[in-house]
Design an enzyme around this catalytic site. Structure first.
Site, PDB file in Angstrom:
ATOM      1  N   GLN A   1       0.853  -1.208   0.000  1.00 48.13           N
ATOM      2  CA  GLN A   1       0.000   0.000   0.000  1.00 48.13           C
ATOM      3  C   GLN A   1       0.874   1.237   0.000  1.00 48.13           C
ATOM      4  OE1 GLN A   1      -0.543   2.039   3.204  1.00 48.13           O
ATOM      5  NE2 GLN A   1      -1.299   3.581   1.770  1.00 48.13           N
TER       6      GLN A   1
ATOM      7  N   HIS B   1     -12.008   4.438   4.631  1.00 44.47           N
ATOM      8  CA  HIS B   1     -10.863   4.380   5.547  1.00 44.47           C
ATOM      9  C   HIS B   1     -11.389   4.107   6.967  1.00 44.47           C
ATOM     10  CE1 HIS B   1      -6.482   5.553   5.135  1.00 44.47           C
ATOM     11  NE2 HIS B   1      -6.545   5.389   6.432  1.00 44.47           N
TER      12      HIS B   1
END
Ligand code: FNR
Length: 378
Positions: free
Chosen positions: A131, A270
């Protein structure tokens, strides 16, 4: 052996973690943006989705595996990238890598992981996805990209929903900082949680392991606001492997990202850590699936708390689902055994839900006809 950890649901894991973790660490993991209305709404939206049970469908043999990017995952859920996981317990990153390896599911390795990306790639048996956060002027970002490629990663997850780190009052109240610093306030907190402190601090406080401070120093709160569509094109050209874009809640953005060369989109708020007013990600998932059609790979995370929630995400249009906080709570509550227990609980919950819905494969879940809608839309 199973359930000796006292974990029968993710709520158990959270409750046990809350007891064991310093307040600062619990609130870092559990906290969300602003007044946390968005986080509450997101869980509520998930609960409000109702599924219709069906009967007489011979569901004796049920298969939980899914093929993603040509690879077979033995479970329909993976690990969302999370920074500083070793705050939950020493070697939490390695525990996540281990379970990903055993079940051959993707393991998101964060830019701000507390174990370096090379070690985690090996430990995950090649299941890890790296990521990436864009930072500063982007030069450090491109160095990380090269490092990830050299380490063997074939999939990059580009997180775009952090142009600036969200304001999370629970973190701010505790003076939470990365790299980790221990002042008088934190010292008291740690003294009140000796089990965690003895285990964690004996190992040395967790670090941002991908940054040695020589090549490129990472500041978690540094602005990433300069990223734009030109930056996306540069990254797309620089990364030959699969590119997953994480943190999308708008159908317009999803369409543009697909056209600009994203291989998959991860619909995510998120975990509501960025925008308190964000819509429930699970509802935008359906909207985005409708906009993109049935073929484009769509992943999902945010607000998953049970196997039934995972099933709901497939029904709403996901091709794969990722888990966040609850995995860290399971580790904080019971180490690798806690993680294995929760993993097994989720697997059982998925399997039982499939039996209830009358399906035997994950592919059959991808169908909105499983949704129950109240009569007359009332
Ligand atoms: C995150 N998340 C995250 N995402 C990302 O792309 N890079 C990161 O470094 C982090 N770090 C991080 C730390 C912690 C402690 C949490 C809880 C989350 C977000 C994560 O990948 C995921 O989007 C959410 O956690 C999903 O929501 P739930 O499942 O936690 O509700």
């Amino acid at each position: 052996m199973l359930f000796e950890t006292g974990i029968h649901s993710s709520a158990d894991a959270r409750r046990l973690a809350r007891r064991r973790l310093p307040w600062m660490v619990f609130d870092y993991i559990d906290g969300a943006a602003g007044q946390e209305h968005g986080a509450a709404l997101s869980l509520r939206a998930m609960q409000d989705i109702r599924l219709t049970p069906r009967v007489l469908r011979n569901v004796g043999k049920r298969d939980l595996s899914v093929t993603q990017f040509g690879k077979l995952a033995l479970r329909p859920f993976g690990i969302s990238p999370m920074g500083m996981c070793n705050l939950a317990a020493p070697e939490a990153d390695l525990m996540l890598a281990k379970i990903a390896r055993e079940h051959r599911v993707p393991h998101g390795v964060s830019t701000v992981a507390s174990t370096d990306l090379e070690t985690l790639y090996k430990a995950s048996g090649g299941t890890a996805w790296f990521q990436l956060y864009f930072s500063g002027d982007g030069s450090g970002t491109l160095k990380l990209l090269d490092r990830a490629r050299e380490a063997g990663y074939d999939t990059l997850v580009l997180t775009l929903d952090v142009p600036e780190v969200g304001r999370r009052p629970r973190e701010l109240r505790h003076g939470f900082k990365m790299p980790f610093r221990i002042g008088p306030r934190q010292f008291l907190d740690f003294a009140m949680h000796p089990g965690w402190s003895l285990a964690s601090l004996a190992k040395g406080s967790p670090k941002l392991a991908n940054f040695d401070g020589k090549d490129y120093v990472f500041d978690r709160t540094e602005s990433r606001a300069a990223a734009d569509w030109g930056y996306f094109d540069t990254l797309r050209m620089a990364w030959p492997g699969k590119l997953v874009v994480k943190g999308v809640l708008s159908a317009d953005d999803a369409l543009r990202l697909r056209d600009a060369g994203a291989d998959a989109i991860q619909v995510s708020s998120h975990g509501c850590r960025q925008l308190d007013s964000a819509p429930p990600a699970i509802l935008t998932l359906r909207e985005i699936r409708e906009a993109l059609g049935s073929e484009f790979p769509l992943f999902f995370d945010s607000g998953i708390r049970s196997g039934e929630d995972i099933v709901k995400a497939y029904v709403m249009g996901a091709d794969f689902v990722f888990l966040g906080r609850i995995l860290l709570f399971a580790i904080a509550a019971g180490g690798i055994e806690g993680l294995r227990t929760l993993w097994s609980v989720l697997s059982q919950e998925i399997s039982l839900t499939m039996a209830q819905l009358g399906v035997t494969t994950i592919a059959e879940l991808k169908d909105v006809s499983h949704l129950w809608t109240p009569p007359n839309g009332s």
